[in-house]
Scaffold this motif. Structure first.
Motif, PDB file in Angstrom:
ATOM      1  N   TRP A 227      41.225 -27.343 -24.166  1.00 30.55           N
ATOM      2  CA  TRP A 227      40.455 -28.245 -25.026  1.00 30.55           C
ATOM      3  C   TRP A 227      40.463 -29.670 -24.471  1.00 30.55           C
ATOM      4  N   THR A 228      39.268 -30.269 -24.352  1.00 26.48           N
ATOM      5  CA  THR A 228      39.120 -31.652 -23.912  1.00 26.48           C
ATOM      6  C   THR A 228      38.239 -32.402 -24.913  1.00 26.48           C
ATOM      7  N   PRO A 229      38.790 -33.366 -25.672  1.00 25.44           N
ATOM      8  CA  PRO A 229      40.210 -33.693 -25.787  1.00 25.44           C
ATOM      9  C   PRO A 229      40.940 -32.618 -26.586  1.00 25.44           C
ATOM     10  N   LYS A 230      42.255 -32.682 -26.581  1.00 24.11           N
ATOM     11  CA  LYS A 230      43.063 -31.620 -27.186  1.00 24.11           C
ATOM     12  C   LYS A 230      42.887 -31.553 -28.700  1.00 24.11           C
ATOM     13  N   THR A 231      42.414 -32.643 -29.311  1.00 26.59           N
ATOM     14  CA  THR A 231      42.206 -32.640 -30.760  1.00 26.59           C
ATOM     15  C   THR A 231      41.139 -31.630 -31.181  1.00 26.59           C
ATOM     16  N   GLY A 232      40.278 -31.230 -30.239  1.00 27.66           N
ATOM     17  CA  GLY A 232      39.253 -30.243 -30.553  1.00 27.66           C
ATOM     18  C   GLY A 232      39.855 -28.928 -30.997  1.00 27.66           C
ATOM     19  N   ARG A 233      41.010 -28.585 -30.446  1.00 25.94           N
ATOM     20  CA  ARG A 233      41.681 -27.345 -30.829  1.00 25.94           C
ATOM     21  C   ARG A 233      42.022 -27.360 -32.309  1.00 25.94           C
ATOM     22  N   ASN A 234      42.610 -28.459 -32.766  1.00 15.92           N
ATOM     23  CA  ASN A 234      43.031 -28.543 -34.169  1.00 15.92           C
ATOM     24  C   ASN A 234      41.847 -28.435 -35.112  1.00 15.92           C
ATOM     25  N   ARG A 235      40.749 -29.071 -34.721  1.00 14.87           N
ATOM     26  CA  ARG A 235      39.592 -29.084 -35.603  1.00 14.87           C
ATOM     27  C   ARG A 235      39.006 -27.693 -35.778  1.00 14.87           C
ATOM     28  N   LEU A 236      38.775 -26.989 -34.663  1.00  9.90           N
ATOM     29  CA  LEU A 236      38.180 -25.658 -34.768  1.00  9.90           C
ATOM     30  C   LEU A 236      39.162 -24.678 -35.403  1.00  9.90           C
ATOM     31  N   HIS A 237      40.428 -24.811 -35.076  1.00  7.74           N
ATOM     32  CA  HIS A 237      41.442 -23.910 -35.636  1.00  7.74           C
ATOM     33  C   HIS A 237      41.468 -24.013 -37.155  1.00  7.74           C
ATOM     34  N   SER A 238      41.487 -25.239 -37.682  1.00  8.48           N
ATOM     35  CA  SER A 238      41.551 -25.414 -39.137  1.00  8.48           C
ATOM     36  C   SER A 238      40.289 -24.908 -39.811  1.00  8.48           C
ATOM     37  N   MET A 239      39.141 -25.073 -39.147  1.00  9.06           N
ATOM     38  CA  MET A 239      37.885 -24.591 -39.722  1.00  9.06           C
ATOM     39  C   MET A 239      37.867 -23.066 -39.808  1.00  9.06           C
ATOM     40  N   ILE A 240      38.251 -22.413 -38.728  1.00  4.66           N
ATOM     41  CA  ILE A 240      38.201 -20.946 -38.715  1.00  4.66           C
ATOM     42  C   ILE A 240      39.306 -20.362 -39.588  1.00  4.66           C
ATOM     43  N   GLU A 241      40.419 -21.039 -39.649  1.00  7.52           N
ATOM     44  CA  GLU A 241      41.531 -20.563 -40.469  1.00  7.52           C
ATOM     45  C   GLU A 241      41.139 -20.491 -41.943  1.00  7.52           C
ATOM     46  N   ALA A 242      40.293 -21.428 -42.387  1.00  9.33           N
ATOM     47  CA  ALA A 242      39.977 -21.523 -43.815  1.00  9.33           C
ATOM     48  C   ALA A 242      38.577 -21.039 -44.165  1.00  9.33           C
ATOM     49  N   ARG A 243      37.764 -20.655 -43.169  1.00 11.01           N
ATOM     50  CA  ARG A 243      36.364 -20.385 -43.444  1.00 11.01           C
ATOM     51  C   ARG A 243      36.166 -19.063 -44.200  1.00 11.01           C
ATOM     52  N   PRO A 244      35.081 -18.996 -45.021  1.00 10.78           N
ATOM     53  CA  PRO A 244      34.742 -17.737 -45.677  1.00 10.78           C
ATOM     54  C   PRO A 244      33.981 -16.823 -44.721  1.00 10.78           C
ATOM     55  N   ASP A 245      33.514 -15.691 -45.219  1.00 11.67           N
ATOM     56  CA  ASP A 245      32.704 -14.790 -44.410  1.00 11.67           C
ATOM     57  C   ASP A 245      31.436 -15.498 -43.947  1.00 11.67           C
ATOM     58  N   TRP A 246      30.889 -15.012 -42.832  1.00  7.01           N
ATOM     59  CA  TRP A 246      29.737 -15.642 -42.189  1.00  7.01           C
ATOM     60  C   TRP A 246      28.447 -15.151 -42.848  1.00  7.01           C
ATOM     61  N   VAL A 247      27.664 -16.079 -43.393  1.00  5.78           N
ATOM     62  CA  VAL A 247      26.359 -15.741 -43.971  1.00  5.78           C
ATOM     63  C   VAL A 247      25.351 -15.653 -42.830  1.00  5.78           C
ATOM     64  N   LEU A 248      24.835 -14.466 -42.556  1.00  4.24           N
ATOM     65  CA  LEU A 248      23.924 -14.267 -41.422  1.00  4.24           C
ATOM     66  C   LEU A 248      22.454 -14.410 -41.786  1.00  4.24           C
ATOM     67  N   SER A 249      22.111 -14.182 -43.037  1.00  3.91           N
ATOM     68  CA  SER A 249      20.693 -14.040 -43.392  1.00  3.91           C
ATOM     69  C   SER A 249      20.063 -15.356 -43.815  1.00  3.91           C
ATOM     70  N   ARG A 250      18.776 -15.484 -43.466  1.00  7.01           N
ATOM     71  CA  ARG A 250      17.958 -16.611 -43.892  1.00  7.01           C
ATOM     72  C   ARG A 250      16.632 -16.073 -44.401  1.00  7.01           C
ATOM     73  N   GLN A 251      16.117 -16.686 -45.456  1.00  2.52           N
ATOM     74  CA  GLN A 251      14.886 -16.199 -46.055  1.00  2.52           C
ATOM     75  C   GLN A 251      13.704 -16.957 -45.440  1.00  2.52           C
ATOM     76  N   ARG A 252      13.521 -16.732 -44.150  1.00  2.00           N
ATOM     77  CA  ARG A 252      12.484 -17.442 -43.414  1.00  2.00           C
ATOM     78  C   ARG A 252      11.666 -16.461 -42.585  1.00  2.00           C
ATOM     79  N   ALA A 253      10.737 -16.992 -41.806  1.00  2.00           N
ATOM     80  CA  ALA A 253       9.832 -16.131 -41.037  1.00  2.00           C
ATOM     81  C   ALA A 253      10.081 -16.208 -39.533  1.00  2.00           C
ATOM     82  N   TRP A 254      10.526 -17.379 -39.023  1.00  2.00           N
ATOM     83  CA  TRP A 254      10.610 -17.571 -37.582  1.00  2.00           C
ATOM     84  C   TRP A 254      12.047 -17.382 -37.104  1.00  2.00           C
TER      85      TRP A 254
END
Length: 989
Positions: free
Chosen positions: A501-528
């Motif tokens: 990670w450059t800078p190393k703080t990027g590791r902490n940010r992504l780690h905390s986000m993925i650690e706490a995130r809910p399931d991934w919403v894949l669908s969108r009600q769009r056309a394109w």
């Protein structure tokens, strides 16, 4: 330091070696840079680099920008950083590949087409979906061509002839294929849960598509009447609270109270299903004693509140006097049953005539509000999770356009957010109904940070809708469990063990986000976009085992069709029957027409770019992903989740993040503020190299400032570097291999420069390897301006101009200048791509040559000479005292130039004195003479506090001025050539 013309002596100007170069002082970058771009394309620089054999590949994978507008300064920062990475890795011996790409699907482009429709008074929904998609495709194609030229104008190298596009047929086929892997591994499911929803765009949004702005919201305090109190089994439930008569128990007291909640979303009250409390918070039963004018609170009523918030609630409710009756325990709160505040309201048709339970929840705090949280499981994640835990009923009262369903009593059809992104009447209507029902305890307004769509800029709501999710905690039996058996586990392990990670703080940010995130919403009600290529069984529930059709043969037919004709075929009549074939009854299945979250598209690029292209990587994993810090919740995040589901690990070995661009005052750039800086404006005024140099001079790990004054400073730094290169070119005219001198034969000064080059070679390579462009530039800039211009060049001008062509000193100097040229030109080439090409071609003419086709030259390790460096550090320290002493005399107009001096230098340290005596110290100080002595420093001597033990006494040089070299020496005039010193007379023959 060269001859001047006098009436008494010959003119020796033609006999000195003055610099010769066509390299102009003025760069003229805005006018000249396009010619170099055309030349690189003509000679095929990028392709020729790929032909170099035996190199270790280095692949920076391009995060795709949206093809929907001109570039802004953030784009320029991003692409220049990428280019500096690629070029530096290439010139350090790698096969550095860069395939630019574009994100072509999704709302940003669809929204532009819809805007065009709205201007014409047309409705998108009235147009054939394939025709609409074709318009989106055409729009993207147009902007890709525009942006490609704008990126190239920045001097960015890459495979511009064959970029990747997420709307290419192969890309769409692979995106569908990657989606089908989630279908087959069991992590895909359809669920109904609250998601961030844009009423304006009528679609769910990913967190990366949300930005937060200040917003003024209605805020209300609402009474929930207690209708029942179950016995808690705690002693004292029936305790006598009225003395001997014993007529009023604790339970009776609670039955007469109301629980007060606080919310900033009044429109969610009709969807309420519970009230949450926190067992760790202290609560109390309070009596309202006296109220102020226009208060909704009533004297004598009793309310339950968190102790820490009671005072603020009473202030908001204009309660002038209150008293606490007693504490209320968590057990007692859990025993309460409440009535919905719209229970029994006239015209409600019994819609809200149901009980509201009190439920414990860790998410409840006493930082703000009342200590109780009104819970609407359909409109918030905490609420939804509590609802799942306790089986609360979901509601479907809010439609896709942000209005209540038409048949909802009292509020049917009213908008929460209008189509224009403004507040609708729903909030006020709910507040009025609560007031008429006697349930409004207080009201007000609050300014707070609120989620908005980063495209329409309109406020968002949480809305419960059926969506398609990937379960990131589902156990995957896919045989790729080396880093875990769930997507979350694989992602967290990848972050910790597989990625630099450059800078190393990027590791902490992504780690905390993925650690706490809910399931991934894949669908969108769009056309394109790429559709969710799946089929569901009619009449089946999402929890049924056969709800989703999972058939590898069907999947293969879908992918093949996309490969041949693109994703539009999904919308062609009869496609369902075609791909289901004779294997399945098409009438028994429904085709899903939602499109994939655009982040799934870009998250899948590792498959159709890194894995599938000849210029990709063997393992489908990039050496580096490089984007702004916002991509921790965007591309870095989605790529991690997607690859962990289909590859079992992260798709990158390294991640580099940069900050955002701000104006000179540190303000966010905004068109409304008029403080934006457009890349093209900088290029038109200064040239792209100045923009690139601004990037290199900045610390990209934080937010970067740019503006007119900053760019002026950058241009000044550029001029000083350009002058350094011009000096090299001018004094290397006609240099040949026959002149070259071996380092062992060179004077100490030249060997000191070689030592510095060996140090710099290590520093520059290490800096480029760490992507520390600021460090590389500052190191080289300091070297050029201090070590070279102020010391080495200044000292060696006399030798270069006045020594004979065969002089060992001149040959050694020119040899060092040649070595300097090759290193500085290549070290600086990744940053100043145009200027170093200009420098290179000024010396090495030829249609097929380019500085960008060569590597940084290897620097012999034996050039390092620490003892020599330590000695010359002493010499340079004393030189500083001498030059400062002479500057005093120059300022006093005692002398006009340093060659008029022959100072006496007193040096107390014997080792330093010995070092000075072993070199031509007068030449090093650019004086005509010099006396070195160990005598004590006299009182009148000039000193520098930072160089103790050294004093300089000024003495004027003795003799006449040599008309060729300008040194003042006693022997001038005593030789065969009139007015010359011995050295110059010898050179003249």
């Amino acid at each position: 330091m060269c001859a001047d013309k006098t009436d008494m002596h010959p003119d020796y100007r033609s006999t000195v070696f003055l610099p010769e170069t066509d390299f102009p002082m003025r760069a003229g970058l805005p006018q000249r840079e396009p010619d170099w771009l055309a030349r690189w394309e003509r000679i095929g620089v990028y392709d020729r680099l790929r032909e170099k054999q035996g190199r270790v590949p280095f692949t920076l994978h391009d995060g795709p920008p949206y093809a929907n507008g001109h570039l802004h300064i953030g784009h320029a920062l991003n692409k220049v950083l990428k280019d500096m990475v690629v070029r530096s890795q290439q010139m350090m011996g790698k096969d550095a590949r860069y395939v630019p790409g574009w994100d072509c699907h999704g709302l940003p482009i669809e929204w532009k087409i819809e805007e065009q429709y709205r201007k014409k008074g047309l409705n998108k929904d009235d147009v054939d979906v394939v025709a609409f998609r074709q318009e989106c495709r055409k729009f993207a194609e147009g902007w890709i061509d525009v942006q490609r030229e704008e990126f190239k104008r920045l001097g960015v190298t890459g495979n511009w002839a064959d970029p990747y596009l997420t709307m290419d047929y192969h890309a769409e086929a692979v995106i569908a294929e990657e989606f089908l892997k989630f279908l087959m591994n069991g992590s895909l499911y359809q669920g109904s849960k609250p998601v961030m929803w844009s009423p304006v765009e009528k679609t769910a949004l990913a967190e990366a598509e949300v930005e937060y702005h200040d917003h003024t919201s209605h805020t209300i305090w609402v009474r929930f009447v207690v209708t029942d109190v179950r016995s808690t089994g705690v002693a004292g439930d029936g305790a006598d609270l009225r003395g001997p008569a014993g007529a009023f128990t604790k339970i009776d007291q609670l039955k007469a109270a109301t629980v007060v909640i606080w919310t900033t979303t009044p429109w969610t009250i009709p969807q309420n299903r519970a009230v949450a409390f926190n067992p760790e918070i202290a609560y109390g039963l309070y009596e309202v004693v006296a109220v102020g004018e226009n208060a909704s609170a009533r004297p004598g009523e009793t309310v339950i509140l968190a102790d820490n918030l009671a005072a603020s609630v009473f202030t908001a409710a204009r309660v002038e006097e209150s008293k606490k009756l007693r504490d209320v325990s968590a057990e007692e709160l859990g025993a309460l049953t409440l009535a919905h505040p719209l229970h029994g309201v006239e015209g409600a048709s019994g819609e809200w005539d149901y009980d509201v339970p009190m439920l414990p929840g860790d998410h409840v705090t006493d930082d703000a509000g009342t200590g109780f949280v009104h819970t609407a499981p359909s409109h918030g994640d905490d609420d939804y999770q509590l609802g799942l835990k306790y089986g609360l009923k979901m509601t479907y009262n809010v439609m896709e356009d942000g209005s209540y369903r038409a048949d909802l009593p009292l509020f049917g059809g009213e908008a929460i957010i209008t189509a224009e992104g403004k507040e609708g009447p729903a909030n006020v209507s709910v507040i009025k109904q609560l007031a008429w029902a006697g349930k409004l305890f207080a009201k007000g307004k609050v300014k707070h940070s609120y989620p908005h769509s980063w495209r329409s800029k309109a406020p968002l709501i949480y809305r419960n809708t059926p969506q398609w999710f990937v379960a990131i905690d589902a156990k995957l039996g896919d045989g790729m469990g080396e880093y875990g058996d769930t997507i979350r586990a694989r992602a967290l392990k990848s972050i910790d063990e597989l990625v630099a990670w450059t800078p190393k703080t990027g590791r902490n940010r992504l780690h905390s986000m993925i650690e706490a995130r809910p399931d991934w919403v894949l669908s969108r009600q769009r056309a394109w976009g790429v559709p969710l290529t799946c089929f569901v069984r009619k009449g089946a529930m999402p929890t049924d085992p056969d709800f989703l059709l999972r058939d590898p043969a069907v999947n293969a037919r879908i992918v093949a069709a996309f490969e041949a004709e693109g994703a539009d075929v999904w919308y062609r009549e009869g496609f369902k029957e075609q791909v289901l074939g004779n294997d399945h009854d098409a009438a028994a299945y429904e085709q899903v027409f939602d499109v994939l979250d655009v982040w799934f598209d870009s998250g899948s690029t590792h498959a159709f770019v890194l894995r599938d292209r000849p210029d990709g990587t063997k393992d489908g994993i990039a050496d580096l992903y490089l984007e702004g810090t916002d991509q921790h919740r965007g591309w870095f995040h989605s790529s991690m989740l997607q690859a962990c589901g289909t590859k079992g690990r992260a798709p990158y070995h390294g991640v580099l993040t940069h900050g955002f661009t701000l104006d000179e005052k540190g303000m966010k750039m905004s068109k409304s503020l008029g403080n934006t800086v457009a890349p093209q404006e900088v290029i038109d005024e200064y040239g792209a190299d100045i923009l690139r140099l601004w990037v290199a001079q900045s610390d990209y790990t934080v937010d970067l400032r740019i503006g007119k004054e900053i760019l002026k400073g950058t241009a000044d730094s550029y001029r000083r570097l350009r002058n350094t290169m011009r000096f090299l070119l001018g004094n290397l005219a006609g240099f040949s291999e026959a002149e070259r001198v071996d380092p062992a034969e060179m004077p100490e000064l030249e060997r000191w420069v070689l030592h510095r080059l060996a140090e710099l070679d290590h520093t520059v390579r290490k800096g480029y390897a760490k992507y520390d462009f600021q460090g590389v530039f500052q190191t080289l800039f300091t070297f050029c301006t201090v070590d070279l211009s102020a010391i080495y060049f200044d000292i060696r001008k006399d030798v270069l101009y006045c020594d004979g062509a065969d002089s060992i000193d001149r040959r050694a100097t020119r040899t060092v200048l040649d070595l300097l040229f090759h290193r500085l030109a290549t070290w600086l080439a990744p940053i100043l791509v145009f200027t170093m090409e200009d420098v290179w071609l000024s010396r090495f003419a030829g249609e097929d040559t380019s500085v960008h086709l060569v590597d940084m030259p290897e620097t012999p390790a034996d050039w390092l000479d620490e003892p020599l460096a330590q000695k010359w550090e002493k010499i340079r320290r004393v030189r500083r005292v001498v030059t400062a002493a002479l500057e005093v005399q120059r300022t006093a107009k005692v002398i006009g130039a340093s060659l008029e001096a022959a100072p006496v230098v007193h040096v107390e340290d014997a080792e330093t004195l010995k070092a000075l005596q072993s070199v031509p110290f007068a030449d090093i100080c650019i004086t005509s003479g010099m006396s070195l002595t160990a005598d004590p420093v006299p009182q009148e001597a000039f000193r520098l506090p930072e160089v103790p033990g050294v004093g300089v006494v000024f003495e004027a040089a003795d003799g006449e001025k040599c008309q060729r070299c300008w040194k003042i020496l006693p022997d001038v005039g005593s030789h065969g050539h009139d007015g010359t010193c011995a050295r110059c007379d010898d050179v003249l023959g």
